[in-house]
Structure formats: C-alpha cells, structure tokens
Design an enzyme around this catalytic site. Structure first.
Site, PDB file in Angstrom:
ATOM      1  N   GLU A  31      -9.950  -1.785   4.871  1.00  0.00           N
ATOM      2  CA  GLU A  31     -10.961  -1.430   6.573  1.00  0.00           C
ATOM      3  C   GLU A  31     -11.748  -2.307   6.782  1.00  0.00           C
ATOM      4  OE1 GLU A  31      -8.820   0.344   8.593  1.00  0.00           O
ATOM      5  OE2 GLU A  31      -8.144   2.437   7.518  1.00  0.00           O
ATOM      6  N   HIS A  86      -7.660  -4.225   9.770  1.00  0.00           N
ATOM      7  CA  HIS A  86      -7.359  -4.566   8.173  1.00  0.00           C
ATOM      8  C   HIS A  86      -5.792  -4.758   7.667  1.00  0.00           C
ATOM      9  CE1 HIS A  86      -4.937  -0.602   8.884  1.00  0.00           C
ATOM     10  NE2 HIS A  86      -4.002  -1.812   9.290  1.00  0.00           N
ATOM     11  N   ASP A  99       0.677  -1.199  -0.039  1.00  0.00           N
ATOM     12  CA  ASP A  99      -0.352   0.369   0.489  1.00  0.00           C
ATOM     13  C   ASP A  99       0.687   1.264   0.012  1.00  0.00           C
ATOM     14  OD1 ASP A  99       0.845  -0.261   2.353  1.00  0.00           O
ATOM     15  OD2 ASP A  99      -1.232  -0.628   3.397  1.00  0.00           O
ATOM     16  N   ASN A 101      -7.262  -3.064  14.270  1.00  0.00           N
ATOM     17  CA  ASN A 101      -8.912  -2.938  13.816  1.00  0.00           C
ATOM     18  C   ASN A 101      -8.848  -4.778  12.727  1.00  0.00           C
ATOM     19  OD1 ASN A 101      -8.051  -1.714  11.312  1.00  0.00           O
ATOM     20  ND2 ASN A 101      -9.889  -0.457  10.981  1.00  0.00           N
TER      21      ASN A 101
HETATM   22  C1  F6R Z   1       0.777  -1.444   6.528  1.00  0.00           C
HETATM   23  C2  F6R Z   1       0.233  -2.342   6.137  1.00  0.00           C
HETATM   24  C3  F6R Z   1      -0.864  -1.995   7.590  1.00  0.00           C
HETATM   25  C4  F6R Z   1       0.238  -2.316   8.363  1.00  0.00           C
HETATM   26  C5  F6R Z   1      -0.703  -2.238  10.143  1.00  0.00           C
HETATM   27  C6  F6R Z   1       0.306  -2.856  11.440  1.00  0.00           C
HETATM   28  O1  F6R Z   1       1.728  -1.706   4.701  1.00  0.00           O
HETATM   29  O2  F6R Z   1      -0.555  -2.678   5.553  1.00  0.00           O
HETATM   30  O3  F6R Z   1      -1.579  -2.803   7.264  1.00  0.00           O
HETATM   31  O4  F6R Z   1       0.877  -2.961   8.745  1.00  0.00           O
HETATM   32  O5  F6R Z   1      -1.339  -0.854  10.229  1.00  0.00           O
HETATM   33  O6  F6R Z   1       0.871  -1.753  11.232  1.00  0.00           O
HETATM   34  P1  F6R Z   1       1.881  -1.677  12.567  1.00  0.00           P
HETATM   35  O7  F6R Z   1       2.795  -3.032  11.816  1.00  0.00           O
HETATM   36  O8  F6R Z   1       2.550  -0.021  12.517  1.00  0.00           O
HETATM   37  O9  F6R Z   1       1.130  -1.982  13.353  1.00  0.00           O
END
Ligand code: F6R
Length: 241
Positions: free
Chosen positions: A143, A138, A67, A136
């Site tokens: 989302e 995702h 992303d 959440n």
């Molecule tokens: C990042 C991504 C997100 C993160 C998620 C967890 O490329 O795709 O889904 O993996 O938000 O983020 P952290 O590891 O910072 O808790």
C-alpha cells in the site's frame, strides 16, 4: 516500460493470455507470479481455453501468488487460495505440488513469509510476474506509505483497499484488515513483469504509474525502474495518458 493499448477488456485478456502462453512455450517449467482480483480473470479464461485446445501444457509450470488475506483459511470463499482454484487451477493440468500461496492462517507470520521467500529462491526466482494495480497504486498489497518493504510481509490494508474489497463480502466488518504480500523487492526481482489495467476508474493512477515521479506513495511507480515491464491497457484506462 513497454505500453500496449488495446481496444477493450476482451482484447486485453487475449493479449495477456498470448504473452503468458508464449513464455510457457519458451520455458516449460517457467515460474509464474500470479495475481487475483477482477482484472486477470479474462486472461485466466484465455489460458484455460488455450489449454483445452491443447496449445499449452501446465504440467511443469510453477506458480507463486502475490498475496493472501490474513485470517482467511484456504477454504474461505473470499480467500485468494479459493479464488485461484476456482478461477484457474482446477481447469488446467497444473501439478498441485508446484502451486505456492501464502498461508493466511499461519500462526507464525515471520516464518511463513521467510518460507515463501526461500521457496521462490529455491525455484530459481520468478520468470514472469502478472500484476493488477489498485486504484491507489498498490501492487500486491504493498500500500502507499512513507517506505515500502522489500520482502514478503504482513501489511495493514489501507482504508481505500478495504472499501474497494467490500463488494466481495457481506459486510464491511467481514473484510480482512491485514494481508500477507510479496514485497516490492520480491516483485521487482521477477525477470519480466506484465501489468494489466482496465476501466476509466484507474486512469488517474495509470498516468501516475507511467508518467509520474517514482514515489512510495504510488507503489506502482517503482515499475519505472524495472527493465522488462509490459503494461497492457484498454482504451478507457489509457484515456488520460
Ligand atoms: C491481487 C492483488 C491486487 C490487485 C488490485 C487490483 O492479488 O495483488 O494488487 O491486483 O487490487 O484488483 P482488481 O483487478 O480487482 O481491480
């Protein structure tokens, strides 16, 4: 789902780096799907260490990132382009022609998303996808919603995600409200998937991901439908399983 529980974040990172390194040894021109965020940082450091010791060669490895924030240029310090170069790519011998990230400042969103999908296909599909998970549920920036999109698309970030990301910006107003993300179908097409999670805060969502019903309201639950998923957890995040 193959669930591996290790002692702490350090062990999680070592285990994940070893799994990725094993796959690169097995297939030198492997196509990796990569994640940003805090969770995989230790894994990237482990891979850099292995590269420096001469244990891995990244010259033929191909990468696609999950992303990118919509509206941030590659040079923006909070863009995922910047994160990936800073955290990982600049430290290894990867060929920059083989690195693919979504363009957050595209003026043609549909074309950009299609370009990404076509490139993944042209490179033979993703062999190994690394994932983190949002509080959440995702995956990438898919989302919780009534329905999930299959292919790469533009998404409105949830309030929860905007708040979770404010720590990286000076002010909540600076946090992008939208992002480009691989779709759930794009992620699920990967041959193998490794999901990493650490820390008590994510233990409720990890219980739902592994034991809950499959639901678009917790996007990570779709991983229950994939044949080759390894989930690596530290003891804190696994405490409620
Ligand atoms: C990042 C991504 C997100 C993160 C998620 C967890 O490329 O795709 O889904 O993996 O938000 O983020 P952290 O590891 O910072 O808790």
């Amino acid at each position: 789902m193959n669930v591996v529980i290790v002692k702490n974040y350090q062990e999680l990172s070592v285990r994940a780096a070893q799994l990725v390194a094993d796959q690169i040894t097995r297939k030198k021109n492997i196509v990796l799907g990569l994640a940003t965020g805090q969770t995989p940082v230790g894994m990237y450091q482990g891979l850099i260490k292995k590269y420096k010791k001469g244990e891995i060669d990244f010259s033929q490895v191909v990468t696609f990132n999950l992303d990118e924030y919509y509206g941030l240029s590659p040079e923006h310090p909070q863009s995922y382009h910047y994160f990936m170069w800073d955290t990982f790519f600049q430290h290894i011998n990867i060929n920059k022609e083989k690195i693919y990230l979504l363009n957050g400042i595209t003026d043609n969103i549909d074309e950009e998303c299609q370009r990404f999908e076509d490139l993944i296909k042209k490179r033979g599909g993703i062999d190994l996808q690394i994932l983190g998970i949002g509080d959440n549920g995702h995956l990438g920036f898919n989302e919780p919603a009534i329905g999930l999109k299959s292919k790469t698309h533009l998404v409105n970030l949830s309030k929860a995600t905007i708040h979770a990301n404010v720590k990286y910006f000076n002010d909540i107003k600076e946090v992008p409200r939208q992002a480009l993300t691989m779709g759930i179908g794009t992620i699920m097409k990967a041959e193998k998937i490794i999901l990493l999670a650490s820390g008590r805060k994510k233990s409720p969502v990890i219980v739902k991901t592994i034991k809950g019903p499959v639901s678009t309201e917790v996007p990570a639950t779709v991983l229950q439908l994939h044949n080759e998923v390894t989930i690596i957890l530290d003891q804190d995040v696994a405490s409620k399983l």
